[in-house]
Design a protein around this motif. Structure first.
Motif, PDB file in Angstrom:
ATOM      1  N   GLU A 136       0.458   0.689  14.836  1.00 11.20           N
ATOM      2  CA  GLU A 136       0.937   2.021  14.473  1.00 11.20           C
ATOM      3  C   GLU A 136       1.055   2.175  12.963  1.00 11.20           C
ATOM      4  OE1 GLU A 136       4.569   2.258  16.573  1.00 11.20           O
ATOM      5  OE2 GLU A 136       3.640   2.341  18.561  1.00 11.20           O
ATOM      6  N   PHE A 137       1.622   1.167  12.313  1.00 17.77           N
ATOM      7  CA  PHE A 137       1.768   1.230  10.861  1.00 17.77           C
ATOM      8  C   PHE A 137       0.406   1.181  10.171  1.00 17.77           C
ATOM      9  CE2 PHE A 137       6.261   0.508  11.415  1.00 17.77           C
ATOM     10  CZ  PHE A 137       6.833   1.070  10.285  1.00 17.77           C
ATOM     11  N   GLU A 138      -0.502   0.374  10.680  1.00 19.76           N
ATOM     12  CA  GLU A 138      -1.815   0.281  10.060  1.00 19.76           C
ATOM     13  C   GLU A 138      -2.566   1.611  10.169  1.00 19.76           C
ATOM     14  OE1 GLU A 138      -3.765  -2.996  11.882  1.00 19.76           O
ATOM     15  OE2 GLU A 138      -2.919  -4.475  10.496  1.00 19.76           O
ATOM     16  N   ASP A 139      -2.477   2.268  11.311  1.00 21.39           N
ATOM     17  CA  ASP A 139      -3.141   3.572  11.469  1.00 21.39           C
ATOM     18  C   ASP A 139      -2.542   4.603  10.520  1.00 21.39           C
ATOM     19  OD1 ASP A 139      -4.701   2.443  13.405  1.00 21.39           O
ATOM     20  OD2 ASP A 139      -3.566   3.282  15.100  1.00 21.39           O
ATOM     21  N   ALA A 140      -1.200   4.624  10.432  1.00 16.13           N
ATOM     22  CA  ALA A 140      -0.553   5.582   9.535  1.00 16.13           C
ATOM     23  C   ALA A 140      -0.862   5.278   8.073  1.00 16.13           C
ATOM     24  CB  ALA A 140       0.957   5.563   9.765  1.00 16.13           C
ATOM     25  N   CYS A 141      -0.911   4.005   7.734  1.00 14.13           N
ATOM     26  CA  CYS A 141      -1.219   3.617   6.360  1.00 14.13           C
ATOM     27  C   CYS A 141      -2.661   3.976   6.015  1.00 14.13           C
ATOM     28  CB  CYS A 141      -0.976   2.125   6.174  1.00 14.13           C
ATOM     29  SG  CYS A 141      -1.230   1.532   4.486  1.00 14.13           S
ATOM     30  N   ARG A 142      -3.570   3.750   6.926  1.00 13.93           N
ATOM     31  CA  ARG A 142      -4.977   4.087   6.683  1.00 13.93           C
ATOM     32  C   ARG A 142      -5.151   5.588   6.478  1.00 13.93           C
ATOM     33  NH1 ARG A 142      -6.588   1.988  10.913  1.00 13.93           N
ATOM     34  NH2 ARG A 142      -6.832  -0.133  10.103  1.00 13.93           N
ATOM     35  N   PRO A 159       2.539  10.353  14.955  1.00 22.35           N
ATOM     36  CA  PRO A 159       2.437  10.705  16.379  1.00 22.35           C
ATOM     37  C   PRO A 159       3.059   9.659  17.289  1.00 22.35           C
ATOM     38  CG  PRO A 159       0.306  10.018  15.483  1.00 22.35           C
ATOM     39  CD  PRO A 159       1.228  10.185  14.318  1.00 22.35           C
ATOM     40  N   TYR A 160       3.120   8.417  16.821  1.00 24.40           N
ATOM     41  CA  TYR A 160       3.706   7.361  17.643  1.00 24.40           C
ATOM     42  C   TYR A 160       5.229   7.485  17.712  1.00 24.40           C
ATOM     43  CZ  TYR A 160      -0.879   5.416  16.539  1.00 24.40           C
ATOM     44  OH  TYR A 160      -2.218   5.238  16.368  1.00 24.40           O
ATOM     45  N   PHE A 161       5.837   8.178  16.743  1.00 24.73           N
ATOM     46  CA  PHE A 161       7.288   8.271  16.668  1.00 24.73           C
ATOM     47  C   PHE A 161       7.774   9.629  17.170  1.00 24.73           C
ATOM     48  CE2 PHE A 161       6.396   4.715  14.035  1.00 24.73           C
ATOM     49  CZ  PHE A 161       7.519   3.924  14.070  1.00 24.73           C
ATOM     50  N   GLU A 162       7.135  10.128  18.196  1.00 24.76           N
ATOM     51  CA  GLU A 162       7.601  11.338  18.846  1.00 24.76           C
ATOM     52  C   GLU A 162       8.961  11.075  19.489  1.00 24.76           C
ATOM     53  OE1 GLU A 162       6.248  14.247  22.546  1.00 24.76           O
ATOM     54  OE2 GLU A 162       4.867  12.755  21.704  1.00 24.76           O
ATOM     55  N   MET A 163       9.869  12.034  19.376  1.00 23.32           N
ATOM     56  CA  MET A 163      11.236  11.816  19.817  1.00 23.32           C
ATOM     57  C   MET A 163      11.328  11.440  21.287  1.00 23.32           C
ATOM     58  SD  MET A 163      13.046  11.952  17.192  1.00 23.32           S
ATOM     59  CE  MET A 163      14.591  11.783  18.085  1.00 23.32           C
ATOM     60  N   ARG A 164      10.518  12.061  22.117  1.00 22.70           N
ATOM     61  CA  ARG A 164      10.567  11.758  23.544  1.00 22.70           C
ATOM     62  C   ARG A 164      10.172  10.309  23.812  1.00 22.70           C
ATOM     63  NH1 ARG A 164       6.554  11.662  27.111  1.00 22.70           N
ATOM     64  NH2 ARG A 164       5.142  12.654  25.623  1.00 22.70           N
ATOM     65  N   LYS A 165       9.146   9.847  23.094  1.00 21.52           N
ATOM     66  CA  LYS A 165       8.711   8.467  23.273  1.00 21.52           C
ATOM     67  C   LYS A 165       9.686   7.492  22.635  1.00 21.52           C
ATOM     68  CE  LYS A 165       3.802   9.728  23.339  1.00 21.52           C
ATOM     69  NZ  LYS A 165       2.478   9.525  22.688  1.00 21.52           N
ATOM     70  N   LEU A 166      10.269   7.887  21.499  1.00 22.49           N
ATOM     71  CA  LEU A 166      11.214   7.001  20.823  1.00 22.49           C
ATOM     72  C   LEU A 166      12.431   6.730  21.693  1.00 22.49           C
ATOM     73  CD1 LEU A 166      11.370   8.005  17.055  1.00 22.49           C
ATOM     74  CD2 LEU A 166      10.261   6.048  18.108  1.00 22.49           C
ATOM     75  N   ALA A 167      12.893   7.734  22.422  1.00 22.80           N
ATOM     76  CA  ALA A 167      14.059   7.544  23.277  1.00 22.80           C
ATOM     77  C   ALA A 167      13.781   6.486  24.343  1.00 22.80           C
ATOM     78  CB  ALA A 167      14.455   8.872  23.916  1.00 22.80           C
ATOM     79  N   ARG A 168      12.604   6.535  24.938  1.00 27.67           N
ATOM     80  CA  ARG A 168      12.253   5.562  25.964  1.00 27.67           C
ATOM     81  C   ARG A 168      12.054   4.177  25.362  1.00 27.67           C
ATOM     82  NH1 ARG A 168      13.357   4.699  30.843  1.00 27.67           N
ATOM     83  NH2 ARG A 168      13.958   2.756  29.856  1.00 27.67           N
ATOM     84  N   THR A 208       0.824  -1.218   0.000  1.00 25.87           N
ATOM     85  CA  THR A 208       0.000   0.000   0.000  1.00 25.87           C
ATOM     86  C   THR A 208       0.853   1.260   0.000  1.00 25.87           C
ATOM     87  OG1 THR A 208      -0.157  -0.162   2.419  1.00 25.87           O
ATOM     88  CG2 THR A 208      -1.984  -1.078   1.120  1.00 25.87           C
ATOM     89  N   MET A 209       1.683   1.450   1.044  1.00 27.72           N
ATOM     90  CA  MET A 209       2.467   2.667   1.155  1.00 27.72           C
ATOM     91  C   MET A 209       3.891   2.332   1.589  1.00 27.72           C
ATOM     92  SD  MET A 209      -0.058   5.518   2.839  1.00 27.72           S
ATOM     93  CE  MET A 209       1.125   6.779   2.354  1.00 27.72           C
ATOM     94  N   LEU A 210       4.818   3.169   1.139  1.00 25.74           N
ATOM     95  CA  LEU A 210       6.218   3.035   1.514  1.00 25.74           C
ATOM     96  C   LEU A 210       6.569   4.157   2.479  1.00 25.74           C
ATOM     97  CD1 LEU A 210       8.979   1.600   1.079  1.00 25.74           C
ATOM     98  CD2 LEU A 210       9.411   3.268  -0.738  1.00 25.74           C
ATOM     99  N   PHE A 211       7.008   3.786   3.670  1.00 19.09           N
ATOM    100  CA  PHE A 211       7.332   4.763   4.705  1.00 19.09           C
ATOM    101  C   PHE A 211       8.850   4.894   4.812  1.00 19.09           C
ATOM    102  CE2 PHE A 211       3.176   3.121   5.977  1.00 19.09           C
ATOM    103  CZ  PHE A 211       2.475   4.295   6.202  1.00 19.09           C
ATOM    104  N   SER A 212       9.338   6.093   4.540  1.00 20.20           N
ATOM    105  CA  SER A 212      10.743   6.383   4.782  1.00 20.20           C
ATOM    106  C   SER A 212      10.911   6.791   6.250  1.00 20.20           C
ATOM    107  CB  SER A 212      11.220   7.506   3.865  1.00 20.20           C
ATOM    108  OG  SER A 212      10.526   8.718   4.154  1.00 20.20           O
ATOM    109  N   LYS A 213      12.145   6.936   6.681  1.00 19.32           N
ATOM    110  CA  LYS A 213      12.379   7.358   8.064  1.00 19.32           C
ATOM    111  C   LYS A 213      11.850   8.759   8.295  1.00 19.32           C
ATOM    112  CE  LYS A 213      16.332   4.368   9.006  1.00 19.32           C
ATOM    113  NZ  LYS A 213      17.756   4.280   9.443  1.00 19.32           N
ATOM    114  N   ALA A 214      11.887   9.591   7.272  1.00 20.05           N
ATOM    115  CA  ALA A 214      11.296  10.932   7.402  1.00 20.05           C
ATOM    116  C   ALA A 214       9.785  10.851   7.587  1.00 20.05           C
ATOM    117  CB  ALA A 214      11.647  11.772   6.179  1.00 20.05           C
ATOM    118  N   ASP A 215       9.141   9.911   6.895  1.00 17.26           N
ATOM    119  CA  ASP A 215       7.693   9.725   7.063  1.00 17.26           C
ATOM    120  C   ASP A 215       7.367   9.181   8.449  1.00 17.26           C
ATOM    121  OD1 ASP A 215       7.246  10.562   4.437  1.00 17.26           O
ATOM    122  OD2 ASP A 215       7.525   8.525   3.657  1.00 17.26           O
ATOM    123  N   LEU A 216       8.192   8.258   8.920  1.00 13.70           N
ATOM    124  CA  LEU A 216       7.957   7.694  10.245  1.00 13.70           C
ATOM    125  C   LEU A 216       8.107   8.753  11.322  1.00 13.70           C
ATOM    126  CD1 LEU A 216       9.862   4.283   9.943  1.00 13.70           C
ATOM    127  CD2 LEU A 216       7.411   4.681   9.759  1.00 13.70           C
TER     128      LEU A 216
END
Length: 315
Positions: A300-306, A99-108, A87-95
């Motif tokens: 997370e991916f399914e929500d972003a893809c939808r 909202p799930y890939f917020e930097m504060r949450k990603l660090a934890r 369906t969709m190709l997600f680059s790191k910039a897209d990720l």
């Protein structure tokens, strides 16, 4: 996912006479009640009611192969190498925009995943010959990791490991490491090359710091500091000097988990190795791993893809 959903949706064949449990369910609802679906094979094996070695062996092999395929797919999806189910190709910039890939949450999350990845090799090495002991240790580690994530949740109020609140702790540890005062501290004591940039000197300094033990470490306590009474047998919780990169950590963790499932398949090469308890403990460990590693990422991916597909359709 498709196999599980379709298997769980099969209805129990009608016998013409409702059972006691069905009678209790349909009480007060007339004759329009729907019989409960039968338990899935995974649920049956997890309950310990299946003792057929051939069934348990096939279940372990099939489930392990599916998990390996899924982990490899998730690893490639995080690297931007495959389309999410065509369906969709997600680059790191897209990720990074999710909202799930917020930097504060990603660090934890990266820290939690790193701790699990550091703890898995000991399970692989110490229980390399006995499938039952290996699965017990793996299940215990995943149970501890699940408890650790509930206490140190990525969704909680966290901050960087070098935040203002923890800087005083860093200096306290450096002060308490030696009996003398601040004046005797040197670049070697805190691990910083002040007067030399020779790679040989840096290597010897790193080796000296590694052999000095935890008591001489000048790293901040960071968020791996455990609460009173919080202890783990299998999960390693060392202090980290900085927040690890999420994408590199998740990719490496997928590699280690693929090795874990490959080891399981090698430890159970024939149905004769499926002694009582192997199927039950395997299902428990696999359920825990799917819950803490796979299910959340897929959602997370399914929500972003939808959302992405809706945006493209809307023009």
């Amino acid at each position: 996912m498709t196999t599980t959903a379709s298997f769980a949706s099969e209805s129990r064949p009608s016998t013409g006479k409702p059972s006691t449990s069905q009678s209790n369910v349909s009480f007060g609802q007339g004759s329009n009640s729907v019989p409960l679906p039968p338990p899935t094979l995974t649920q049956t094996i997890a309950s310990g009611s299946v003792h057929n070695p051939h069934t348990v062996y096939q279940h372990i092999q099939d489930t392990s192969a599916k998990r390996i395929s899924m982990l490899d797919f998730l690893r490639k999806a995080h690297d931007g190498r495959v389309y999410w189910y065509n369906t969709m190709l997600f680059s790191k910039a897209d990720l990074a925009k999710m909202p799930y890939f917020e930097m504060r949450k990603l660090a934890r999350r990266a820290t939690n995943y790193l701790l699990l990845g550091l703890s898995l090799p000991s399970i692989l090495d110490l229980n390399a010959s006995n499938p039952l002991e290996y699965l017990r240790a793996l299940n215990a580690l995943l149970a501890e990791f699940e408890s650790y994530q509930q206490i140190h949740s990525p969704e909680g109020a966290t901050s960087s490991s070098l935040s203002r609140a923890r800087i005083p702790q860093m200096f306290k540890r450096a002060t308490h490491a030696g009996a003398k005062g601040r004046r005797t501290s040197s670049a070697a004591d805190i691990g910083l090359p002040m007067s030399s940039s020779d790679p040989a000197d840096l290597k010897s300094m790193a080796n000296g710091a590694a052999s000095g033990g935890a008591s001489t470490s000048s790293f901040p306590i960071s968020e791996q500091e455990l609460l009173p009474g919080e202890e783990y047998t299998h999960l390693l919780t060392p202090s980290l000097p900085f927040d690890p990169d999420f994408f590199e950590t998740y990719t490496t963790l997928c590699d280690v988990l693929i090795d874990c499932y490959t080891r399981i398949m090698n430890l159970v090469p024939t149905p004769s190795t499926c002694v009582p308890g192997v199927g039950e403990i395997f299902t428990k460990a696999d359920t825990r791993l799917k819950k803490v590693i796979v299910s959340g990422v897929i959602k997370e991916f399914e929500d972003a893809c939808r959302s992405g597909v809706k945006a493209e359709m809307a023009g």
